[in-house]
Scaffold this active site. Sequence first.
Site, PDB file in Angstrom:
ATOM      1  NE  ARG A 164     -12.061   8.279   0.185  1.00  0.00           N
ATOM      2  CZ  ARG A 164     -12.503   8.809  -0.938  1.00  0.00           C
ATOM      3  NH1 ARG A 164     -13.710   8.514  -1.382  1.00  0.00           N
ATOM      4  NH2 ARG A 164     -11.750   9.646  -1.637  1.00  0.00           N
ATOM      5  CG  LEU A 165      -8.946  11.000   6.042  1.00  0.00           C
ATOM      6  CD1 LEU A 165      -8.098  12.239   5.766  1.00  0.00           C
ATOM      7  CD2 LEU A 165      -8.092   9.902   6.654  1.00  0.00           C
ATOM      8  CD  GLN A 166     -15.071  15.299   7.925  1.00  0.00           C
ATOM      9  OE1 GLN A 166     -16.062  15.014   7.243  1.00  0.00           O
ATOM     10  NE2 GLN A 166     -14.676  16.560   8.080  1.00  0.00           N
ATOM     11  CE  LYS A 167     -19.181   8.600   4.830  1.00  0.00           C
ATOM     12  NZ  LYS A 167     -19.598   7.920   3.564  1.00  0.00           N
ATOM     13  NE  ARG A 168      -8.784   6.576   9.218  1.00  0.00           N
ATOM     14  CZ  ARG A 168      -7.496   6.743   8.939  1.00  0.00           C
ATOM     15  NH1 ARG A 168      -7.092   6.840   7.676  1.00  0.00           N
ATOM     16  NH2 ARG A 168      -6.622   6.850   9.903  1.00  0.00           N
ATOM     17  CG  ASP A 208      -0.313   0.176   2.529  1.00  0.00           C
ATOM     18  OD1 ASP A 208       0.946   0.210   2.596  1.00  0.00           O
ATOM     19  OD2 ASP A 208      -1.029   0.286   3.540  1.00  0.00           O
TER      20      ASP A 208
END
Length: 211
Positions: A136-140, A84
């Site tokens: 997406r980072l906030q959803k983490r 990754d």
Amino acid sequence: MNYRYIVVEGSIGSGKNALSRRLAEHFSALSLAENPEHNPFLMKFYANASHHGLATELFFLMRRAESVDIIKNEYAQGGMVVADFLLEKDRIFTPVVLNEDEQQLFADLKQKILPQYPAPDLVIYLQTAVDGNRKRLQKRGDGIINLFPEGYLGRIHEGYSQFFHLYQNAPLLTVNADELDLQGNDEHFRLLLNALNDLQGTRNYLNLSER
């Protein structure tokens, strides 16, 4: 093509770790992760970027040098690696993180520590919009996005865009990851696998709207 070493890359929040793990599972390959959370200087960098950037990047450099041996060992055993991170991703981060003197010092040390490294058989670049990465980072839910220095996410995102616009070190598949849910949607993942089988030349693109 018989892929032995695939790299999944993309800006912070693009989903590269999740996709690389899914590809490794699909191909029964070794999953090689950067694991930035293991860098003891990273949180210090987020808190005080000007004082801890060099240590942060040097730690990543040492871990990437260790990864070269892991990749070569897997090659020797006839195995496959899905990573990754690109071994040369410092070219994206050091212009943002380091001042000019620090960049030169880093380059000199890199030449000694990592003078040669294997090129991937394929790089999958997850192309995203910076606003999508933020969501997406906030959803983490881990609060990591609140730790970034002002403007950091945008500068890194722009660095990725410029880097892959010019990238020529390996065959490149650019994937519109804002359109495709490659981790949660099996049909989208099959589209990616089909694209891997159909690649032609050194630069290819996968967009849901064109399928």
